[in-house]
Design an enzyme around this catalytic site. Structure first.
Site, PDB file in Angstrom:
ATOM      1  N   SER A 148       0.847  -1.185   0.000  1.00 56.29           N
ATOM      2  CA  SER A 148       0.000   0.000   0.000  1.00 56.29           C
ATOM      3  C   SER A 148       0.882   1.233   0.000  1.00 56.29           C
ATOM      4  O   SER A 148       1.999   1.219   0.534  1.00 56.29           O
ATOM      5  CB  SER A 148      -0.889   0.018   1.246  1.00 56.29           C
ATOM      6  N   TYR A 162      -0.984  -0.020  10.747  1.00 58.63           N
ATOM      7  CA  TYR A 162      -1.171  -0.539   9.390  1.00 58.63           C
ATOM      8  C   TYR A 162      -0.046  -0.057   8.483  1.00 58.63           C
ATOM      9  O   TYR A 162       0.532  -0.837   7.715  1.00 58.63           O
ATOM     10  CB  TYR A 162      -2.528  -0.079   8.842  1.00 58.63           C
TER      11      TYR A 162
END
Length: 275
Positions: A148, A162
């Site tokens: 990501s 995250y």
């Protein structure tokens, strides 16, 4: 002949979103696919989409499993070998931004949230890679990790755990790529930006709020210069490109950023988008 004819692919997190799209495309390109997820109903939806596209059932191995558990990982690998006899490609797609159930953000988030993010987004990848490694060496195969842009150099203060996990995944991709290329195994990754999937829902947003989230970001040039959220298919095609030895043979340990230009500007308050 389809480009992945005779190849066998394991795709984690393929009960929806990017993983589902990748499974469908791989199957349509001739591959045998192992699809997996924890939600049996959504996994069945993936399987039915593949079958309805004209793919015979003997090309699909559907496994309800939790990839963060050793038992789930072992069942994925065992059932794939039993049905297809080999493993050529591993797509480590399963991932999510676990949020704090108390609503806490940033450094106020609990350690349990930290552990959940790490376990899913990096530890499961490490474990699957270790376990599949011998079979990929035998087949001279490929690994594609789904990371990501959250793992990049821009700070993500509201959801640090995250982002930390994805940054670790990027470094793991680079390190393992150098380790495994000596055996003929390629490792690469893709780093999506905003993609309209169930991701926002996993962060605690209801369906209507998720829709508003994507619409808001797509309307802001300082969030997405392309002014459109990506689709699961956008990322799935990149996964197939990286898994295709003929198309991407000289790409080793790299991450392709697919974000509509977001990381070139990144001037949006994501927390505002979620309100």
């Amino acid at each position: 002949m389809p480009r992945f004819s005779g190849k066998t692919v394991i795709i984690t997190g393929s009960s929806n979103g990017i993983g589902r799209s990748a499974a469908l495309l791989f199957a349509q390109e001739g591959a045998n696919v192992t699809i997996t997820g924890r939600n049996s109903d959504r996994l069945q939806e993936t399987k039915q989409q593949i079958l309805k596209s004209g793919i015979p059932e003997n090309q699909v191995n559907s496994v309800v499993a939790d990839v963060t558990t050793s038992e789930g990982q072992d069942e994925l690998i065992k059932s794939t070998l039993e049905k297809f006899g080999k493993i050529d490609i591993l797509v480590n797609n399963a991932g999510a931004a676990h949020s704090d159930p108390t609503g806490a953000l940033a450094s106020d988030q609990g350690l349990d949230v930290y552990h959940k993010n790490m376990q899913l987004n990096i530890q499961s990848v490490v474990e699957m890679t270790r376990k599949v490694k011998p079979y990929l060496i035998e087949s001279k195969g490929e690994i594609v990790n789904v990371s990501s842009i959250a793992g990049g150099p821009h700070a993500q203060p509201d959801f640090p755990y995250y982002s930390m996990a994805k940054a670790a995944l990027d470094q793991y991709t680079r390190a393992v790529a150098i380790d495994l290329i000596q055996y003929g195994v390629r490792v690469n990754s893709v780093s999506p930006g905003v993609v309209a999937t169930g991701f926002a829902g996993a962060m605690g947003l209801e369906d209507q709020a998720s829709k508003k989230f994507y619409e808001y970001l797509s309307s802001e040039k300082k969030a997405i210069p392309a002014m459109v959220a990506g689709t699961p298919e956008d990322i799935a095609w990149i996964i197939l490109f990286l898994a295709d030895r003929k198309m991407s043979s000289y790409i080793i340990g790299q991450s392709i950023v697919a974000d509509g230009g977001t990381t070139l500007v990144l001037g949006i308050d994501f927390n505002k988008a979620m309100q």
